[in-house]
Write a protein that holds these residues in place. Structure first.
Motif, mmCIF file in Angstrom:
data_model
loop_
_atom_site.group_PDB
_atom_site.id
_atom_site.type_symbol
_atom_site.label_atom_id
_atom_site.label_comp_id
_atom_site.label_asym_id
_atom_site.label_seq_id
_atom_site.Cartn_x
_atom_site.Cartn_y
_atom_site.Cartn_z
ATOM 1 N N LYS A 63 -26.707 32.049 -22.669
ATOM 2 C CA LYS A 63 -25.464 31.378 -23.043
ATOM 3 C C LYS A 63 -25.416 30.008 -22.368
ATOM 4 O O LYS A 63 -26.018 29.802 -21.309
ATOM 5 N N PHE A 64 -24.696 29.073 -22.984
ATOM 6 C CA PHE A 64 -24.560 27.746 -22.368
ATOM 7 C C PHE A 64 -23.257 27.090 -22.811
ATOM 8 O O PHE A 64 -22.649 27.467 -23.812
ATOM 9 N N THR A 75 -20.938 25.150 -27.136
ATOM 10 C CA THR A 75 -21.472 26.343 -26.492
ATOM 11 C C THR A 75 -22.414 27.045 -27.458
ATOM 12 O O THR A 75 -22.519 26.678 -28.635
ATOM 13 N N ASN A 76 -23.071 28.069 -26.955
ATOM 14 C CA ASN A 76 -23.938 28.870 -27.827
ATOM 15 C C ASN A 76 -23.151 29.476 -28.989
ATOM 16 O O ASN A 76 -23.702 29.722 -30.065
ATOM 17 N N PHE A 150 -26.962 16.702 -29.323
ATOM 18 C CA PHE A 150 -27.683 16.240 -28.137
ATOM 19 C C PHE A 150 -26.775 16.512 -26.945
ATOM 20 O O PHE A 150 -25.662 15.963 -26.868
ATOM 21 N N LEU A 151 -27.261 17.349 -26.024
ATOM 22 C CA LEU A 151 -26.371 17.938 -25.025
ATOM 23 C C LEU A 151 -26.674 17.466 -23.613
ATOM 24 O O LEU A 151 -27.830 17.280 -23.231
ATOM 25 N N THR A 152 -25.614 17.295 -22.835
ATOM 26 C CA THR A 152 -25.727 16.869 -21.456
ATOM 27 C C THR A 152 -24.720 17.651 -20.603
ATOM 28 O O THR A 152 -23.822 18.305 -21.125
ATOM 29 N N GLY A 153 -24.900 17.578 -19.300
ATOM 30 C CA GLY A 153 -24.020 18.308 -18.378
ATOM 31 C C GLY A 153 -24.497 18.094 -16.962
ATOM 32 O O GLY A 153 -25.080 17.056 -16.643
ATOM 33 N N LYS A 154 -24.286 19.064 -16.096
ATOM 34 C CA LYS A 154 -24.735 18.959 -14.715
ATOM 35 C C LYS A 154 -26.219 19.330 -14.631
ATOM 36 O O LYS A 154 -26.668 20.303 -15.245
ATOM 37 N N LYS A 155 -26.952 18.535 -13.853
ATOM 38 C CA LYS A 155 -28.408 18.698 -13.800
ATOM 39 C C LYS A 155 -28.814 20.086 -13.314
ATOM 40 O O LYS A 155 -29.707 20.716 -13.902
ATOM 41 N N ASP A 156 -28.196 20.576 -12.246
ATOM 42 C CA ASP A 156 -28.563 21.898 -11.716
ATOM 43 C C ASP A 156 -28.337 22.986 -12.766
ATOM 44 O O ASP A 156 -29.147 23.917 -12.891
ATOM 45 N N TYR A 157 -27.260 22.861 -13.491
ATOM 46 C CA TYR A 157 -26.928 23.834 -14.537
ATOM 47 C C TYR A 157 -28.003 23.819 -15.631
ATOM 48 O O TYR A 157 -28.475 24.866 -16.080
#
Length: 230
Positions: A63-64, A75-76, A150-157
């Motif tokens: 899931k994301f 989201t998924n 085209f998706l972005t977010g927090k790098k660690d995630y």
């Protein structure tokens, strides 16, 4: 029974990670990201007829929740009921990403009239790849599908999603010009959110598709057609 199923799926993906992630890293360093073994498809594995192809169901895709080029939360769940392809990339990549993106364009164009098909391109360099940057990148590539995010977010995630969720290698490497490295593989997900793939000549699931070679792109196109009919 359900717990045993999840344990089995986790074991398969764990073995894949143990065996192949070190190979992927070495190939990135050596400039040969994908070669013909279980991570990719040789030309003789692309079937003349999709009737000959039997797809394996690996397990549920991770899931994301991320932000797309239009600053919309995706989201998924937004891909429920859609066959979709997932890749990890970044817009300033000087090596394999342009090839992956162009191959994904051919996939988009093949299924441009299919409302039940989508693509998710997830950036591994979100510090640079803001929604505005990704929107410009999508326009430059010639993206026209409303279902290509085209998706972005927090790098660690995102790194956890790639490495621990999909077992598709991404990493940082200060010795490289672009500071990032990753596999050139595409994940294929069915309408119900399950990772799907075909088998190699030995009968083993390939898990993911070669996003750099014509054989891998041709194979995933065939398999998308199969899943759209399910």
């Amino acid at each position: 029974m359900k717990n045993k199923s999840y344990i089995g799926i986790s074991f398969i993906i764990l073995i894949f990670g143990i065996i192949f992630i070190p190979k992927i890293i070495n190939r990135i360093k050596n400039g040969s990201v994908v070669q013909n073994d279980r991570m990719s498809l040789s030309n003789d594995m692309v079937s003349d007829s999709i009737k000959d192809v039997k797809l394996v169901k690996i397990g549920p895709a991770p899931k994301f929740e991320l932000i797309d080029q239009n600053k919309t939360t995706i989201t998924n769940k937004d891909y429920d009921g859609k066959v979709h392809v997932i890749e990890f990339f970044f817009s300033t990549c000087p090596s394999i990403c342009p090839i992956m993106n162009q191959n994904m364009i051919t996939i988009q164009n093949e299924f441009i009239n299919e409302k039940a098909f989508g693509i998710a391109s997830i950036s591994i360099n979100p510090d640079n790849d803001t929604p505005d940057v990704l929107k410009k990148h999508a326009k430059t590539l010639g993206v026209t599908s409303p279902n290509w995010h085209f998706l972005t977010g927090k790098k660690d995630y995102i790194f956890d999603l790639a490495n621990k969720g999909f077992n598709l290698y991404v990493g940082e490497n200060s010795k490289l010009e672009a500071n990032f490295e990753h596999s050139g593989l595409f994940a294929l997900i069915d309408k119900n959110g399950f990772i799907r793939c075909r088998k190699d000549k030995q009968g083993n699931p390939i898990l993911y598709y070669d996003g750099l070679e014509k054989s891998g792109v041709d194979a995933i196109k065939q398999d998308i057609k199969i899943l759209l009919k399910e």
